[in-house]
Design an enzyme around this catalytic site. Structure first.
Site, mmCIF file in Angstrom:
data_model
loop_
_atom_site.group_PDB
_atom_site.id
_atom_site.type_symbol
_atom_site.label_atom_id
_atom_site.label_comp_id
_atom_site.label_asym_id
_atom_site.label_seq_id
_atom_site.Cartn_x
_atom_site.Cartn_y
_atom_site.Cartn_z
ATOM 1 N N HIS A 93 -14.217 4.307 7.457
ATOM 2 C CA HIS A 93 -13.119 4.758 6.593
ATOM 3 C C HIS A 93 -13.263 4.242 5.164
ATOM 4 O O HIS A 93 -14.007 3.311 4.895
ATOM 5 C CB HIS A 93 -11.748 4.349 7.161
ATOM 6 C CG HIS A 93 -11.488 2.876 7.230
ATOM 7 N ND1 HIS A 93 -11.759 2.119 8.354
ATOM 8 C CD2 HIS A 93 -10.965 2.005 6.324
ATOM 9 C CE1 HIS A 93 -11.409 0.865 8.132
ATOM 10 N NE2 HIS A 93 -10.933 0.755 6.903
ATOM 11 N N GLU B 87 -7.544 4.808 4.597
ATOM 12 C CA GLU B 87 -6.575 3.728 4.738
ATOM 13 C C GLU B 87 -5.927 3.465 3.381
ATOM 14 O O GLU B 87 -6.599 3.539 2.344
ATOM 15 C CB GLU B 87 -7.321 2.463 5.215
ATOM 16 C CG GLU B 87 -6.463 1.230 5.369
ATOM 17 C CD GLU B 87 -7.291 0.003 5.810
ATOM 18 O OE1 GLU B 87 -8.508 -0.027 5.583
ATOM 19 O OE2 GLU B 87 -6.685 -0.913 6.378
ATOM 20 N N HIS C 96 -11.890 -0.989 -0.240
ATOM 21 C CA HIS C 96 -13.130 -1.238 0.505
ATOM 22 C C HIS C 96 -13.643 0.027 1.173
ATOM 23 O O HIS C 96 -12.916 1.008 1.300
ATOM 24 C CB HIS C 96 -12.955 -2.350 1.553
ATOM 25 C CG HIS C 96 -11.917 -2.084 2.606
ATOM 26 N ND1 HIS C 96 -10.611 -2.494 2.490
ATOM 27 C CD2 HIS C 96 -11.997 -1.456 3.803
ATOM 28 C CE1 HIS C 96 -9.933 -2.136 3.576
ATOM 29 N NE2 HIS C 96 -10.750 -1.490 4.388
HETATM 30 CO CO CO Z 1 -10.056 -1.058 6.238
#
Ligand code: CO
Length: 139
Positions: A79, A129, A7
């Site tokens: 992020h 991440e 994502h």
């Molecule tokens: Co995230």
């Protein structure tokens, strides 16, 4: 091993307004929302072929996303998250290459994932991440 762009996360000061923008104005499908206590975020997910947009908002007005919004003076790209099929192996490999992480060990993420963040100072100013989904990782 990294297997997908899981994502792209956008920090938003007003979650409902952001959902309206991405769902109604841009026409993405709102797949769901989830409060993630470990990250102190309220999160909304909007899938786009192969990946999804994740809107993140401070849960109860507190936590790292609240601090981020204050420092930045508003919302913005927060992020990138890569999906991995072996989070622990990737952490070991990246630590060997000198990468620093925001936490010592993975923490619980949305959708039953285990996640960890690479410190942006280790990654050219981008917060990255890594997430391992229950279906991909080891038991
Ligand atoms: Co995230």
């Amino acid at each position: 091993m990294i297997i997908a762009l899981d994502h792209v996360a956008i920090a938003v000061p007003d979650l409902q307004e952001a959902i309206r923008r991405f769902a109604e104005d841009l026409g993405l499908e709102l797949a769901g929302t989830e409060d993630v206590e470990a990250a102190q975020t309220s999160t909304a997910f909007l899938p786009v072929t192969g990946t999804r947009i994740e809107l993140i908002h401070p849960l109860r007005g507190q936590g790292p996303v609240a601090t981020w919004l204050e420092k930045r003076g508003g919302g913005g790209l927060h992020h990138l998250c890569f999906r991995t099929d072996d989070l622990d192996a990737d952490v070991v490999r990246l630590k060997e290459r000198g990468y620093r992480f925001v936490t010592e060990a993975p923490t619980p993420g949305a959708h039953g994932t285990r996640v960890i963040f690479i410190h942006p100072k280790s990654a050219g100013g981008v917060l990255i991440e890594l997430a391992e989904h229950p279906a991909d990782g080891h038991p």
